[in-house]
Design a protein around this motif. Structure first.
Motif, PDB file in Angstrom:
ATOM      1  N   GLY A 106       0.806  -1.214   0.000  1.00 35.56           N
ATOM      2  CA  GLY A 106       0.000   0.000   0.000  1.00 35.56           C
ATOM      3  C   GLY A 106       0.839   1.264   0.000  1.00 35.56           C
ATOM      4  N   TYR A 107       2.033   1.168   0.548  1.00 36.76           N
ATOM      5  CA  TYR A 107       2.929   2.322   0.586  1.00 36.76           C
ATOM      6  C   TYR A 107       3.787   2.427  -0.664  1.00 36.76           C
ATOM      7  N   ALA A 108       4.247   1.299  -1.163  1.00 37.84           N
ATOM      8  CA  ALA A 108       5.168   1.292  -2.296  1.00 37.84           C
ATOM      9  C   ALA A 108       4.388   1.482  -3.587  1.00 37.84           C
ATOM     10  N   LYS A 109       4.427   2.661  -4.107  1.00 35.51           N
ATOM     11  CA  LYS A 109       3.670   2.964  -5.320  1.00 35.51           C
ATOM     12  C   LYS A 109       4.373   2.407  -6.539  1.00 35.51           C
ATOM     13  N   ARG A 110       3.599   1.790  -7.397  1.00 36.96           N
ATOM     14  CA  ARG A 110       4.129   1.252  -8.640  1.00 36.96           C
ATOM     15  C   ARG A 110       4.250   2.417  -9.609  1.00 36.96           C
ATOM     16  N   THR A 111       5.470   2.808  -9.920  1.00 33.58           N
ATOM     17  CA  THR A 111       5.692   3.971 -10.770  1.00 33.58           C
ATOM     18  C   THR A 111       6.060   3.543 -12.189  1.00 33.58           C
ATOM     19  N   GLU A 112       6.027   4.497 -13.103  1.00 41.77           N
ATOM     20  CA  GLU A 112       6.426   4.220 -14.482  1.00 41.77           C
ATOM     21  C   GLU A 112       7.892   3.805 -14.523  1.00 41.77           C
ATOM     22  N   LYS A 113       8.707   4.415 -13.671  1.00 43.50           N
ATOM     23  CA  LYS A 113      10.130   4.065 -13.613  1.00 43.50           C
ATOM     24  C   LYS A 113      10.290   2.591 -13.247  1.00 43.50           C
ATOM     25  N   ARG A 114       9.501   2.122 -12.280  1.00 42.84           N
ATOM     26  CA  ARG A 114       9.578   0.721 -11.866  1.00 42.84           C
ATOM     27  C   ARG A 114       9.079  -0.197 -12.972  1.00 42.84           C
ATOM     28  N   ALA A 115       7.998   0.190 -13.634  1.00 40.89           N
ATOM     29  CA  ALA A 115       7.461  -0.625 -14.728  1.00 40.89           C
ATOM     30  C   ALA A 115       8.463  -0.705 -15.880  1.00 40.89           C
ATOM     31  N   LEU A 116       9.131   0.394 -16.182  1.00 46.40           N
ATOM     32  CA  LEU A 116      10.122   0.403 -17.251  1.00 46.40           C
ATOM     33  C   LEU A 116      11.294  -0.515 -16.899  1.00 46.40           C
ATOM     34  N   ALA A 117      11.749  -0.469 -15.643  1.00 43.29           N
ATOM     35  CA  ALA A 117      12.847  -1.338 -15.214  1.00 43.29           C
ATOM     36  C   ALA A 117      12.447  -2.807 -15.350  1.00 43.29           C
ATOM     37  N   ALA A 118      11.212  -3.130 -14.959  1.00 46.20           N
ATOM     38  CA  ALA A 118      10.732  -4.506 -15.070  1.00 46.20           C
ATOM     39  C   ALA A 118      10.632  -4.925 -16.536  1.00 46.20           C
ATOM     40  N   THR A 119      10.170  -4.033 -17.391  1.00 45.17           N
ATOM     41  CA  THR A 119      10.059  -4.330 -18.814  1.00 45.17           C
ATOM     42  C   THR A 119      11.439  -4.570 -19.420  1.00 45.17           C
TER      43      THR A 119
END
Length: 148
Positions: A106-119
């Motif tokens: 709930g605290y750790a927001k899924r950001t575009e930066k995180r999604a890009l790193a995962a991609t």
């Protein structure tokens, strides 16, 4: 328990050097990070409760002229999002933040930066798999479609 330092290539690296500099000027009252003096000689120190800390953060915000969005909760969310963007797994994030449950999510927001790193990681993984996979035989006959 947070590791405060580590030896990397023979040199000691302080992970929280700035925080340690600030804390070194304060009396150590106990094992909690943020403690207040107790009310009696027997009661040497007390841990600050979350509501009192939030009130102090609010007063500091007003004194420093920071926006209303600067809250204790926002600081926690920001720290957890920083862990996400550092590409820690949820388990690693919970270990560092001290969360024992899924509340961390709930605290750790899924950001575009995180999604890009995962991609990028997925793309690199698939490229490595494809590079090592045998080349499939080419079909010479057409694929028959089902008629429903």
């Amino acid at each position: 328990m947070h590791p405060l330092e580590d030896a990397i290539e023979g040199e000691t690296v302080l992970f929280y050097e700035e925080a340690e500099q600030v804390l070194s000027h304060l009396p150590k009252l106990g094992t909690g990070l943020i403690m207040k003096p107790g009310r009696t000689e027997k009661d040497v120190a007390q841990v600050w409760d979350i509501h009192t800390m939030a009130r102090h953060v609010r007063k500091l915000r007003e004194l420093l002229g920071l926006p209303d969005t600067f809250t204790l909760d926002a600081c926690r969310h920001g720290g957890m999002t920083e862990l996400e963007e550092a590409e820690l797994t949820d388990g690693q994030g919970r270990a560092l933040s001290g969360h024992k449950s899924k509340a961390y999510e709930g605290y750790a927001k899924r950001t575009e930066k995180r999604a890009l790193a995962a991609t990028r990681k997925r793309y690199a993984h698939r490229a490595a798999v494809e590079e090592n996979a045998p080349t499939p035989a080419l079909r010479t006959e057409p694929i028959k479609r089902r008629s429903w």
